[in-house]
Design a protein around this motif. Sequence first.
Motif, PDB file in Angstrom:
ATOM      1  N   ARG A  55     -12.933 -72.792 -26.528  1.00 53.95           N
ATOM      2  CA  ARG A  55     -12.818 -74.136 -25.737  1.00 53.95           C
ATOM      3  C   ARG A  55     -11.875 -74.525 -25.179  1.00 53.95           C
ATOM      4  O   ARG A  55     -11.401 -74.924 -24.055  1.00 53.95           O
ATOM      5  N   LEU A  56     -10.783 -74.252 -26.253  1.00 51.32           N
ATOM      6  CA  LEU A  56      -9.303 -74.659 -25.488  1.00 51.32           C
ATOM      7  C   LEU A  56      -8.938 -73.619 -24.390  1.00 51.32           C
ATOM      8  O   LEU A  56      -8.272 -74.235 -23.390  1.00 51.32           O
ATOM      9  N   ASP A  57      -9.169 -72.302 -24.574  1.00 50.22           N
ATOM     10  CA  ASP A  57      -8.928 -71.052 -23.579  1.00 50.22           C
ATOM     11  C   ASP A  57      -9.691 -71.628 -22.128  1.00 50.22           C
ATOM     12  O   ASP A  57      -9.088 -71.556 -21.270  1.00 50.22           O
ATOM     13  N   LEU A  58     -11.020 -72.090 -22.255  1.00 46.26           N
ATOM     14  CA  LEU A  58     -11.772 -72.427 -21.216  1.00 46.26           C
ATOM     15  C   LEU A  58     -10.990 -73.653 -19.961  1.00 46.26           C
ATOM     16  O   LEU A  58     -11.117 -73.465 -19.163  1.00 46.26           O
ATOM     17  N   THR A  59     -10.505 -74.459 -20.791  1.00 43.93           N
ATOM     18  CA  THR A  59      -9.729 -75.547 -20.413  1.00 43.93           C
ATOM     19  C   THR A  59      -8.510 -74.832 -19.432  1.00 43.93           C
ATOM     20  O   THR A  59      -8.153 -75.657 -18.498  1.00 43.93           O
TER      21      THR A  59
ATOM     22  N   HIS B 129     -10.506 -70.663  -9.324  1.00 43.37           N
ATOM     23  CA  HIS B 129     -10.785 -69.384  -8.858  1.00 43.37           C
ATOM     24  C   HIS B 129     -11.446 -68.583  -9.850  1.00 43.37           C
ATOM     25  O   HIS B 129     -12.532 -67.955  -9.604  1.00 43.37           O
ATOM     26  N   GLN B 130     -11.011 -68.321 -11.056  1.00 41.40           N
ATOM     27  CA  GLN B 130     -11.552 -67.742 -12.081  1.00 41.40           C
ATOM     28  C   GLN B 130     -12.638 -68.157 -12.718  1.00 41.40           C
ATOM     29  O   GLN B 130     -13.736 -67.681 -12.719  1.00 41.40           O
ATOM     30  N   LEU B 131     -13.058 -69.656 -12.621  1.00 41.00           N
ATOM     31  CA  LEU B 131     -14.125 -70.238 -12.841  1.00 41.00           C
ATOM     32  C   LEU B 131     -15.257 -69.902 -11.988  1.00 41.00           C
ATOM     33  O   LEU B 131     -16.419 -69.630 -12.404  1.00 41.00           O
ATOM     34  N   ARG B 132     -14.907 -69.954 -10.584  1.00 40.59           N
ATOM     35  CA  ARG B 132     -16.069 -69.311  -9.512  1.00 40.59           C
ATOM     36  C   ARG B 132     -16.298 -67.849 -10.010  1.00 40.59           C
ATOM     37  O   ARG B 132     -17.574 -67.507  -9.795  1.00 40.59           O
TER      38      ARG B 132
ATOM     39  N   ARG C 293     -16.116 -76.885 -12.863  1.00 41.87           N
ATOM     40  CA  ARG C 293     -15.109 -77.768 -13.676  1.00 41.87           C
ATOM     41  C   ARG C 293     -16.076 -78.605 -14.510  1.00 41.87           C
ATOM     42  O   ARG C 293     -15.614 -78.905 -15.786  1.00 41.87           O
ATOM     43  N   GLN C 294     -17.079 -79.156 -13.947  1.00 48.24           N
ATOM     44  CA  GLN C 294     -18.296 -80.098 -14.647  1.00 48.24           C
ATOM     45  C   GLN C 294     -18.636 -79.373 -15.993  1.00 48.24           C
ATOM     46  O   GLN C 294     -18.743 -79.648 -16.812  1.00 48.24           O
ATOM     47  N   ASP C 295     -19.102 -77.932 -15.796  1.00 46.29           N
ATOM     48  CA  ASP C 295     -19.433 -77.151 -16.793  1.00 46.29           C
ATOM     49  C   ASP C 295     -18.444 -77.044 -17.898  1.00 46.29           C
ATOM     50  O   ASP C 295     -18.932 -77.157 -18.877  1.00 46.29           O
ATOM     51  N   VAL C 296     -17.160 -76.913 -17.568  1.00 41.80           N
ATOM     52  CA  VAL C 296     -16.231 -76.862 -18.621  1.00 41.80           C
ATOM     53  C   VAL C 296     -15.997 -78.164 -19.440  1.00 41.80           C
ATOM     54  O   VAL C 296     -16.011 -78.012 -20.489  1.00 41.80           O
TER      55      VAL C 296
ATOM     56  N   ARG D 271     -18.228 -80.348 -19.827  1.00 41.20           N
ATOM     57  CA  ARG D 271     -19.478 -80.506 -20.733  1.00 41.20           C
ATOM     58  C   ARG D 271     -19.347 -79.600 -22.043  1.00 41.20           C
ATOM     59  O   ARG D 271     -19.561 -80.180 -22.902  1.00 41.20           O
ATOM     60  N   GLU D 272     -18.980 -78.136 -21.855  1.00 39.75           N
ATOM     61  CA  GLU D 272     -18.727 -77.385 -22.845  1.00 39.75           C
ATOM     62  C   GLU D 272     -17.647 -77.789 -23.675  1.00 39.75           C
ATOM     63  O   GLU D 272     -17.984 -77.822 -24.954  1.00 39.75           O
ATOM     64  N   CYS D 273     -16.598 -78.396 -23.379  1.00 41.16           N
ATOM     65  CA  CYS D 273     -15.504 -78.879 -24.212  1.00 41.16           C
ATOM     66  C   CYS D 273     -15.716 -80.176 -24.641  1.00 41.16           C
ATOM     67  O   CYS D 273     -15.012 -80.676 -25.853  1.00 41.16           O
ATOM     68  N   ALA D 274     -16.653 -80.921 -24.449  1.00 40.77           N
ATOM     69  CA  ALA D 274     -17.003 -82.078 -24.990  1.00 40.77           C
ATOM     70  C   ALA D 274     -17.765 -81.972 -26.194  1.00 40.77           C
ATOM     71  O   ALA D 274     -17.928 -82.753 -27.111  1.00 40.77           O
ATOM     72  N   LYS D 275     -18.351 -80.920 -26.600  1.00 40.81           N
ATOM     73  CA  LYS D 275     -19.195 -80.596 -27.744  1.00 40.81           C
ATOM     74  C   LYS D 275     -18.243 -80.398 -28.733  1.00 40.81           C
ATOM     75  O   LYS D 275     -16.987 -80.285 -28.878  1.00 40.81           O
ATOM     76  N   SER D 276     -18.722 -80.766 -29.917  1.00 39.96           N
ATOM     77  CA  SER D 276     -17.987 -80.576 -31.204  1.00 39.96           C
ATOM     78  C   SER D 276     -18.072 -79.215 -31.615  1.00 39.96           C
ATOM     79  O   SER D 276     -18.877 -78.293 -31.285  1.00 39.96           O
TER      80      SER D 276
END
Length: 71
Positions: A39-43, A48-51, A57-60, A62-67
């Motif tokens: 999750r740290l790497d995802l941030t 461009h890479q997310l596309r 960015r919203q998906d990221v 949401r994912e990083c807000a998880k425990s």
Amino acid sequence: MAARTAFPSAPLHSRRFFPFVSWLRSRLLARWYDRHLQRLDLTEIDDHQLRDLGLTRQDVRRECAKSFWQP
């Protein structure tokens, strides 16, 4: 006559499961830590890479807000 102790040792059948429990616990902790690092790497991924991955960015967020224990 055999000496008696105040705290009898655990039966042999209960002792043999300890390595399994220890292994399971270490695997679980490793999985949680790996998930945290992912999750740290995802941030750090740029837009461009997310596309390319099909994420927003919203998906990221949401994912990083998880425990760390939540898949």
